[in-house]
Motif scaffolding. Structure first.
Motif, mmCIF file in Angstrom:
data_model
loop_
_atom_site.group_PDB
_atom_site.id
_atom_site.type_symbol
_atom_site.label_atom_id
_atom_site.label_comp_id
_atom_site.label_asym_id
_atom_site.label_seq_id
_atom_site.Cartn_x
_atom_site.Cartn_y
_atom_site.Cartn_z
ATOM 1 N N VAL A 725 0.719 -0.997 0.057
ATOM 2 C CA VAL A 725 0.131 -0.230 0.159
ATOM 3 C C VAL A 725 0.923 1.422 0.058
ATOM 4 O O VAL A 725 1.880 1.217 0.803
ATOM 5 C CB VAL A 725 -0.901 0.037 1.434
ATOM 6 C CG1 VAL A 725 -1.760 1.388 1.490
ATOM 7 C CG2 VAL A 725 -1.999 -1.213 1.160
ATOM 8 N N ASN A 726 0.450 2.302 -0.607
ATOM 9 C CA ASN A 726 1.335 3.394 -0.769
ATOM 10 C C ASN A 726 0.360 4.662 -0.402
ATOM 11 O O ASN A 726 -0.759 4.470 -0.640
ATOM 12 C CB ASN A 726 1.444 3.838 -2.406
ATOM 13 C CG ASN A 726 2.643 2.759 -2.884
ATOM 14 O OD1 ASN A 726 3.520 2.414 -1.918
ATOM 15 N ND2 ASN A 726 2.727 2.346 -3.990
ATOM 16 N N LEU A 727 1.016 5.638 0.219
ATOM 17 C CA LEU A 727 0.219 6.914 0.614
ATOM 18 C C LEU A 727 0.852 8.015 0.190
ATOM 19 O O LEU A 727 2.181 8.071 0.442
ATOM 20 C CB LEU A 727 -0.141 6.725 1.987
ATOM 21 C CG LEU A 727 -0.552 7.972 2.969
ATOM 22 C CD1 LEU A 727 -2.118 8.189 2.582
ATOM 23 C CD2 LEU A 727 -0.483 7.790 4.491
ATOM 24 N N ALA A 728 0.161 9.092 -0.252
ATOM 25 C CA ALA A 728 0.884 10.322 -0.566
ATOM 26 C C ALA A 728 0.072 11.629 -0.186
ATOM 27 O O ALA A 728 -1.412 11.395 -0.215
ATOM 28 C CB ALA A 728 0.987 10.464 -2.061
ATOM 29 N N VAL A 729 0.699 12.739 0.404
ATOM 30 C CA VAL A 729 -0.096 13.986 0.578
ATOM 31 C C VAL A 729 0.505 14.873 -0.179
ATOM 32 O O VAL A 729 1.802 15.234 0.035
ATOM 33 C CB VAL A 729 -0.160 14.188 2.070
ATOM 34 C CG1 VAL A 729 -0.859 15.311 2.383
ATOM 35 C CG2 VAL A 729 -0.620 12.835 3.005
ATOM 36 N N ARG A 730 -0.253 15.686 -0.784
ATOM 37 C CA ARG A 730 0.254 16.955 -1.510
ATOM 38 C C ARG A 730 -0.363 18.289 -1.135
ATOM 39 O O ARG A 730 -1.662 18.238 -0.859
ATOM 40 C CB ARG A 730 -0.007 16.823 -3.069
ATOM 41 C CG ARG A 730 0.900 17.862 -3.788
ATOM 42 C CD ARG A 730 0.069 17.779 -5.571
ATOM 43 N NE ARG A 730 -1.363 18.409 -5.311
ATOM 44 C CZ ARG A 730 -2.040 18.573 -6.233
ATOM 45 N NH1 ARG A 730 -1.678 18.370 -7.505
ATOM 46 N NH2 ARG A 730 -3.179 18.915 -6.049
#
Length: 805
Positions: A725-730
């Motif tokens: 699982v990957n997670l990103a916040v921009r």
């Protein structure tokens, strides 16, 4: 049973053909107001008067034309939307009777003068756009792409896999050709994709059944990277900086100036993409009656690097456009390991030799390259009658493949070791001339000629460690010089037309191949000449309610490259050798596809049924070579077949939550002529990718990706399934000009790569776990009208390092 399922699905799709389909009732063509170039990625909406949800939605073709069918009588208004352009509205469209047809003519889209900072675009661009002969991956549709590479953008594409060493495969094959803006890449395969910053990419075209206008090389087709091009007046640019906890780092920039008829650009890349993994391998080789069992484990790391500059100039006259592009740089890959290595030998159940070592290996492949392209595009009129030409030249100097591997005892004294150098010089030449003649409003004839030549010469040297003299000595019996030249002369012809809801395109390509291999090893010189035909067919039909069915076929070929044919032994590390085969034959591939697509307002669903048969499959076979050492050799192992389905759904659940769900399921079968792992190997391969994008605040977006990679079979073994699982916040700042993205790869540390090879005289189990945690920070800045990408770094399966053992 599986084949019956696929056949039933195909028949259900084809069953739509019994439904009558009226002709298109509304049509038009979309162009850029500044330069009259066609626009083929705009969203075209038709709204019924008084309603806020679109009644119909479509996308333009490559020439900017669009058509909307099955429109009921009534009053409508048309909306055309494209990021970076002003909205186009056309009210008061009225259809009174079933015979009414409306031609809206040319629609000129005006570029925004102040960029995206002044525009709020609520809907996201579609992740995948299906054309008659290709599908287009929109780079900005993926939140996690920025700061990465083309591999990151491709991650959510059905049937794309990345193995433990970062190698990309599509539908079970790594035999794809990589182009950049329609020209061959400096590098090949996965390395080519990793060298291209995501920030420079507009979209990626995946052409799985290429038409006759394209090269026939690559068994699963062509991946064409379309880079960003600034078309508005004025000066603009972008810069991206990235770094990670495994010390990956990079910076890239792109500057552009448009002054009416003239445009220039200048860009650069400084990138080092590192992978770190824990490596563990158990291996048993049997030679005669002696079994050698080894166990190696420890850290491995690699670095794909690229340092380059590029520049270009384009000048547009009323009917003719000229362009010049130049690029130069230094790029390649390094890999090294520092492992504990234990070895035991036995015969008839009796152990007679044991060793405990440190294994240290280094691998370095690099090239200094210079390339240039000149081209022209002449339009005889505005109806599509045109002539284009280009010439491409690339030189690769200071090209080196270096291998180093040593075994040290526990007192840190070298007991065994070797060094290997392969010095090379490479030239690539390509010339194209293409002509298009529209014989009617909907029909056209295309034809063209292409010349391609690749030349490489060099020598191979090896040094071995002498434990008595405590020095390296040259192996004259291994030294080899080589010369390789591969030339192809191609001609092609295509006819394409449309009739109401039916589109077709058919063509044939003829290629003459001339190949020369020269080696200082006696008896290994080879010369090859052959002329062959490669047909292709593409059909499309649009049913009522915007249901669309696409069918295609193409014949492909994978020609042996030099490293397939090198007739001398090289070493990847101390216990892994490899050798080419000068008599290797080309692979021949027949590819069939049937694609169904439906737009439902803002949502899209699609399904692709495909079948690929490959004759004389080329693969590396691994056999025991010496005690504890395996030898990889190239061979035509037999035939293989892939039959399956790819499913894709793009759903806007709410205004702030967008979901993309992609999956693939296919049956893979190898008719193996080498009975090393069973005569016929089969597997059911599947992948599931679940992408969630959330607009948390006006300038804040979160993306969560779930990836499940199913097991797969090879000629000699299989790989196990794994998930992550990957997670990103921009966060966007300064009116969207500045953005920062924090990405977490493999959040739960669940990715595990396991590969098994089991034959009568070789058993090998390789386990690789990526370094954890892997966190990446990307900062991007744009000014003027270079749009801020609505996406950040999309993580890929390249979480591991070190599978080629």
């Amino acid at each position: 049973m599986k084949k019956c399922f696929y056949l039933l699905l195909t028949l259900l799709c084809v069953n739509y053909s019994v439904m009558a389909a009226p002709g298109f009732r509304i049509k038009g063509k979309i162009v850029d107001a500044n330069n009259n170039q066609p626009i083929d990625f705009a969203d075209v909406f038709l709204f019924r008067e008084g309603e806020v949800n679109p009644a119909y939605q479509t996308l333009p073709e490559a020439d900017g034309s669009f058509r909307i069918a099955d429109v009921k009588d009534g009053k409508y208004h048309l909306l055309v939307r494209l990021v970076g352009y002003d909205l186009y509205n056309r009210p008061n469209i009225e259809l009174k009777s079933s015979s009414d047809m409306m031609d809206l003519g040319v629609i000129s889209m005006k570029p925004l003068e102040v960029g995206l900072a002044e525009v709020e675009v609520v809907a996201q661009k579609k992740q995948v756009i299906y054309k008659l002969d290709k599908k287009v991956i929109e780079a900005s549709s993926n939140l996690l792409a920025g700061g990465g590479s083309a591999v990151d953008i491709l991650e959510n594409t059905p049937s794309i896999r990345v193995d433990a060493e970062g190698e990309v495969s599509f539908r079970g094959s790594s035999g794809f050709t990589v182009y950049i803006d329609g020209k061959p890449s400096v590098f090949s395969g996965t390395q080519a994709l990793e060298q291209i910053p995501a920030g420079h990419i507009e979209n990626i075209e995946i052409i799985t059944t290429p038409s006759a206008r394209h090269d026939t090389g690559g068994d699963v087709g062509i991946i064409n990277i379309v880079t960003k091009k600034h078309v508005q007046d004025g000066f603009s640019g972008m810069v991206n900086l990235t770094g990670s906890t495994v010390l990956s780092r990079g910076v890239d920039f792109l500057l552009s100036q448009q002054n009416k008829a003239s445009r220039w650009y200048f860009g650069g890349v400084w990138s080092e993409r590192l992978r770190k993994s824990d490596f563990d391998q158990e291996k048993t080789t049997i030679i005669s009656d002696t079994a050698t069992t080894s166990h190696s484990n420890g850290p491995r790391k690699s670095n794909n690097f690229n340092y380059s500059l590029k520049a270009g100039w384009m000048y547009s006259l009323p009917q003719t456009t000229f362009n010049v592009d130049l690029e130069g740089g230094y790029g390649g890959r390094t890999r090294n390991g520092d492992l504990d290595y234990r070895e035991k030998r036995s015969a008839d159940g009796t152990t007679f030799g044991e060793g405990d070592y440190y294994s240290r290996d280094d691998y370095d492949i690099h090239e200094t390259y210079f390339l240039g392209t000149v081209g022209f595009d002449h339009k005889f009129n505005d109806k599509g009658h045109q002539l284009t030409g280009s010439f491409y030249l690339k030189y690769g100097g200071n090209a080196l493949e270096y291998f180093q591997s040593d075994l040290f005892n526990k007192n840190n004294e070298r007991e065994k070791g070797h060094r290997a150098w392969e010095d090379e010089h490479r030239w690539t030449v390509r010339g194209n001339l293409d002509y298009i003649y529209p014989y009617s409003k909907t029909g056209r004839i295309e034809g063209g000629y292409q010349y391609f030549s690749y030349l490489e010469d060099g020598d191979y040297t090896m040094h071995f460690w002498d434990p008595v003299k405590q020095e390296f000595y040259n192996r004259d019996d291994i030294y080899n010089t080589f010369y390789f030249q591969h030339g192809i002369n191609s001609i092609y012809g295509i006819v394409a037309d449309s009739y109401k809801s039916f589109d077709f395109q058919a063509g044939v390509r003829g290629e003459h191949t001339h190949r020369v291999l020269r080696s200082s090893i006696p008896g290994k010189d080879r010369t090859y000449n052959k002329f062959e035909f490669f047909p292709s067919v593409h059909l499309g039909y649009t049913f009522p309610k915007e249901h669309k069915l696409l069918a295609s076929y193409s014949r492909r070929i994978t020609r042996p490259e030099l490293f397939f044919m090198e007739p001398y032994i090289t070493y990847r590390d101390f216990y892994s050798a490899e050798i080419g085969n000068p008599d290797i034959r080309s692979e021949y591939i027949n590819s069939f596809e049937l694609n169904y697509k439906k737009n439902i307002g803002e949502h899209t669903v699609s399904a692709t049924v495909f079948h690929r048969s490959r004759k004389d499959k080329i693969e590396r076979l691994r056999v025991p070579y010496e005690a504890g050492v395996t030898l990889d050799s190239m061979a035509n192992v037999g035939h293989d077949y892939s039959t399956g389905i790819e499913l894709s759904g793009q759903v806007q659940l709410t205004r702030w939550w967008n979901v993309n769900l992609n999956g693939s399921l296919y049956h893979y079968k190898v008719k193996n002529q080498y009975k090393t792992g069973g005569e016929n190997e089969t597997s059911t391969n599947y992948d599931i990718m679940w992408n969630n994008s959330f607009d948390v605040l006006k300038y804040t977006r979160v993306q969560v990706d779930g990836n499940f990679v199913g097991p797969s079979v090879t000629t000699q073994g299989r790989t196990d399934a794994f998930w992550y699982v990957n997670l990103a916040v921009r966060q966007q700042l300064m009116k969207r000009k500045l953005s920062a993205t924090l990405a977490f790869r493999d959040v739960f540390n669940s990715a595990r790569y396991v590969s098994k090879i089991i034959t009568s005289d070789l058993q090998s189990i390789t386990r690789i776990r990526p370094s954890y945690p892997l966190i990446t920070l990307t900062v991007s800045y744009t000014f003027n009208n270079f749009k801020v990408k609505s996406s950040q770094k999309k993580e890929d399966h390249d979480l591991f390092e070190g599978t080629n053992h």
